[in-house]
Every structure is written in C-alpha cells, then in structure tokens.
Design an enzyme around this catalytic site. Structure first.
Site, PDB file in Angstrom:
ATOM      1  N   GLY A  52       1.846  -0.500   3.775  1.00  0.00           N
ATOM      2  CA  GLY A  52       1.787  -1.852   3.234  1.00  0.00           C
ATOM      3  C   GLY A  52       1.479  -1.716   1.755  1.00  0.00           C
ATOM      4  N   ALA A  53       2.237  -2.463   0.939  1.00  0.00           N
ATOM      5  CA  ALA A  53       2.205  -2.226  -0.510  1.00  0.00           C
ATOM      6  C   ALA A  53       0.797  -2.279  -1.112  1.00  0.00           C
ATOM      7  CB  ALA A  53       3.148  -3.206  -1.197  1.00  0.00           C
ATOM      8  N   ARG A  94       5.342   7.687  -2.053  1.00  0.00           N
ATOM      9  CA  ARG A  94       6.348   6.710  -1.588  1.00  0.00           C
ATOM     10  C   ARG A  94       6.896   5.965  -2.813  1.00  0.00           C
ATOM     11  NH1 ARG A  94       4.995   3.114   3.469  1.00  0.00           N
ATOM     12  NH2 ARG A  94       7.260   3.216   3.664  1.00  0.00           N
ATOM     13  N   ASP A 242       7.394  -5.524  -1.126  1.00  0.00           N
ATOM     14  CA  ASP A 242       6.955  -4.243  -1.689  1.00  0.00           C
ATOM     15  C   ASP A 242       7.180  -4.143  -3.185  1.00  0.00           C
ATOM     16  OD1 ASP A 242       7.533  -3.656   1.316  1.00  0.00           O
ATOM     17  OD2 ASP A 242       6.178  -2.102   0.593  1.00  0.00           O
ATOM     18  N   LYS A 253      10.446  -4.571   3.934  1.00  0.00           N
ATOM     19  CA  LYS A 253      10.860  -3.706   5.043  1.00  0.00           C
ATOM     20  C   LYS A 253      12.300  -3.954   5.463  1.00  0.00           C
ATOM     21  CE  LYS A 253       9.100  -1.078   6.585  1.00  0.00           C
ATOM     22  NZ  LYS A 253       9.380   0.311   6.131  1.00  0.00           N
TER      23      LYS A 253
HETATM   24  O1  MRU Z   1       6.821   0.998   5.327  1.00  0.00           O
HETATM   25  P1  MRU Z   1       5.672   0.048   5.269  1.00  0.00           P
HETATM   26  O2  MRU Z   1       5.044  -0.206   6.605  1.00  0.00           O
HETATM   27  O3  MRU Z   1       4.657   0.443   4.217  1.00  0.00           O
HETATM   28  O4  MRU Z   1       6.320  -1.329   4.791  1.00  0.00           O
HETATM   29  C1  MRU Z   1       5.469  -2.421   4.594  1.00  0.00           C
HETATM   30  C2  MRU Z   1       6.174  -3.683   4.289  1.00  0.00           C
HETATM   31  O5  MRU Z   1       7.364  -3.726   4.126  1.00  0.00           O
HETATM   32  C3  MRU Z   1       5.307  -4.893   4.069  1.00  0.00           C
HETATM   33  O6  MRU Z   1       5.968  -6.050   4.471  1.00  0.00           O
HETATM   34  C4  MRU Z   1       4.949  -5.013   2.582  1.00  0.00           C
HETATM   35  O7  MRU Z   1       4.436  -3.821   2.092  1.00  0.00           O
HETATM   36  C5  MRU Z   1       3.994  -6.121   2.319  1.00  0.00           C
HETATM   37  S1  MRU Z   1       2.363  -5.755   2.871  1.00  0.00           S
HETATM   38  C6  MRU Z   1       1.349  -7.025   2.405  1.00  0.00           C
END
Ligand code: MRU
Length: 354
Positions: A52-53, A94, A242, A253
């Site tokens: 999550g970002a 990442r 993100d 995502k």
């Molecule tokens: O690959 P991830 O699980 O890190 O992807 C996360 C997402 O796409 C979330 O929707 C995004 O980071 C927003 S979190 C507040």
C-alpha cells in the site's frame, strides 16, 4: 477501533527496530515481523509483507534508520555515504508507489538541513522525521475520510478494489477511511470487495478489515464487478492510488482501470481517495508512471497450487492507470478535486507537492 497491533511501528530509539504486520500471512495469521536491518525492510516491501503506497513510504523512512545502524557516529563522511546508499537502495524495492520516493526525499531534505549536527543528533533528527511522516499519514487518512464521506449521501452499496485500508497506511486508510467515517456518522454501507487477482489484497485484507469493523462486506471475483453494477447493487466506487500525475491520471492496483470503465458504462461515479503524498506533479500524465512488472509465479502458482501449465508465458503488470476523464473526483486530505483536471489538481494539492 479494534485492538489489533499497529501496521507499522518503530520500537525503541535510534538503535531500535521496525516491527510490521506480515500482510502475506493474513487473513489466517496475524503476526508481526521484526526488521532489524535495511535488507529485511527492503525484502518486506518487495514481497508485500508491508504494502500500500503510504505504508511503503512510512516503512522505508524507518528503514533508513535501520540501515544507519551499521555505521559509526564518529565518521561523518561514512555516515553520509551510508545514508545516501540506504535511501537509494530502498528506492529499488518497488517502482510505482510515489510515496516511497516522496518519503525518501523527505528524509534526504531532513539530512541536508541538519548535516552540521553531530551524527548521533542527526540520527535522532532522522527518527523524528520518520515518526512525523508516520503521524502525518494518520492525520491525512482521517481527513480524507471526512471529505469523502460527504460524497456518499444516498449511496447504500459501494465497490472497492485491492486494499486501501489501515493495512496500507499508518491507520484508517484512504478508500476505507471514507467507509469507516461514513459508518461513524451512522451511514450503513454495504461494501462489495473485489478479490483482486493475483495477490488477493481485496479478499485477504480488505474483507478482513471491513469485517473487523462490522461493516457489511461481500466478496466478489474481479470479473463479477460488471454484473454487480448491472444489478444496481453499487452506486459508487472508491479505490486508493499509488501515483497520481499532474493531470489526475491515477495508477492503482491492476484491474482498477477496468472498474473505472465499467463504472462509466453503468453511470456510477468512480472516486479515488489518496493523500497529497501520492501525487507526482513532476509528471504531466499517467503515460509517465512506471508500472511494476512482477513474477509469473504469482499467476501460475499463487498460494501454493499450480494453476497453469509449466512454461506458459505470463504477463503480470501490478498496476494500471485510470485516465482522469473516468474519475468523478479525487478525495484528498486537503479537499476534493472535482473536476479532475490539471488545474483542479494544482488548486488542491499544488502547494503540497509542487
Ligand atoms: O501491490 P500493493 O498491494 O502495494 O498495491 C496497493 C494498491 O494498489 C493500493 O490501492 C494503493 O497503494 C493505495 S493504499 C492506500
């Protein structure tokens, strides 16, 4: 709130360590892992133990402190070189979530502003900065919830994708903060949760968080979203992001773009909820957002069973970009961006990140 442990916690002082909920084990095991060196923090980010970002940015900020523990306070040049090495290294974990790079820039600015300090004091100052990044995210999430809940008047069913909850942030989340705040205001919502192939953040994490908060949650496969919309079960979609470009194009995502297209086809508003730290005003459009490609195993051997023939070619982009024109509004801690245009983005978050 439930009494579950914090998603991210720095234990102790500058010689302490990072402690994280290992999200790869959820929903069956709620366990925390200790990250005592920067390599373990990097691995935790890469493998989505913390994800999550906003959460990635917070974890990496503390990760710099973990990385500095191998260097002697008596050697200022070595201290600086190690700091530079560690921040660059964490940035390789990442590529898509800009919060990681934003957080490393915050730590770099903090270092530069305090470089004349003795290394021990500078270490303490860097820990203060990481704690500030963490605390500010908590505040931003609560503000996003307040701004977003007002958009859900008359809505009984909502759809979300992936996990943008307390596990993806310091606490409370972005998209889920909107639902939690609505609930706190006495608005009962029924949340349809996309399972979110291939790593199932929706099924494993979002459904778990909503159930912990006693919010009505119904899990669906990603491919069922159109049917749920057609049946009139949802009147709004809210997801996180993100990285958001200056024109409002938003990476999130993989699968988010398809949902935005479906929402448009069914005349359902599609909202993004994200803090100002998720905006990248250095890029004009989503075309410039780097999309992480992940390993084929996540698709062919997810969760312990082979589900595709040996040797099959696989394409596994972890994110996609939803064009601004499909986004009804972006909910930030500073207010709601509506319409989603370059000037709308600049008006609301320009001062924060420009
Ligand atoms: O690959 P991830 O699980 O890190 O992807 C996360 C997402 O796409 C979330 O929707 C995004 O980071 C927003 S979190 C507040």
């Amino acid at each position: 709130m439930s009494s579950r442990p914090e998603t991210i916690e720095w234990i102790g002082s500058t010689d302490g360590h990072l402690c994280l909920i290992d999200q790869t084990l959820l929903p069956t095991d709620l366990q925390r892992i200790d990250c005592k060196d920067v390599e373990t923090v990097w691995e935790a980010i890469k493998m989505l133990r913390v994800r999550g970002a906003p959460a990635i940015g917070i974890a990496a900020s503390y990760g710099t402190l973990a990385g500095l523990q191998t260097v002697d306070d008596q050697d200022a040049a070595a201290f600086k070189a190690r700091f530079e090495e560690v921040t660059k290294y964490l940035e390789t974990s990442r590529p898509t979530a800009v919060n990681l790079f934003w957080a490393m820039d915050r730590m770099r600015n903090c270092f530069a502003e305090n470089e004349s300090m003795a290394c021990g004091d500078l270490r303490s100052r860097l820990l203060e900065e990481a704690r500030a990044i963490h605390a500010e995210d908590r505040q931003m999430c609560h503000s996003i919830g307040k701004h977003g809940a007002g958009l859900l008047g008359g809505v009984s069913g909502v759809l979300t994708h992936c996990n943008a909850g307390g596990l993806a942030t310091a606490e409370y989340g972005t998209a889920l903060s909107v639902f939690f705040t609505a609930q706190d205001q006495g608005h009962d919502l029924h949340v349809f949760v996309d399972e979110t192939r291939p790593l199932l953040q929706g099924a494993r994490l979002t459904a778990w968080e909503l159930m912990q908060r006693n919010i009505k949650a119904t899990l669906i496969c990603d491919s069922m979203a159109a049917q749920v919309m057609k049946e009139g079960k949802v009147q709004a979609v809210v997801t996180g992001a993100d990285r958001i470009a200056a024109n409002g194009d938003s990476a999130n995502k993989i699968g988010t773009y398809s949902i935005a297209v479906l929402a448009k086809a069914h005349n359902i508003p599609f909202y993004i909820a994200a803090p100002s730290s998720t905006f990248d005003l250095s890029i004009q459009s989503g075309e410039q957002i780097p999309i992480e490609l992940r390993g084929s195993d996540e698709i062919t051997n997810g969760f312990g069973r082979q589900t595709a023939p040996d040797g099959v070619e696989v394409y596994n982009p972890a994110f996609d970009v939803t064009p601004a024109e499909l986004i009804r509004a972006i909910i930030t801690e500073r207010g709601v961006i509506d319409p989603v245009t370059s000037s709308g983005v600049a008006d609301v978050v320009g001062a924060a990140v420009g």
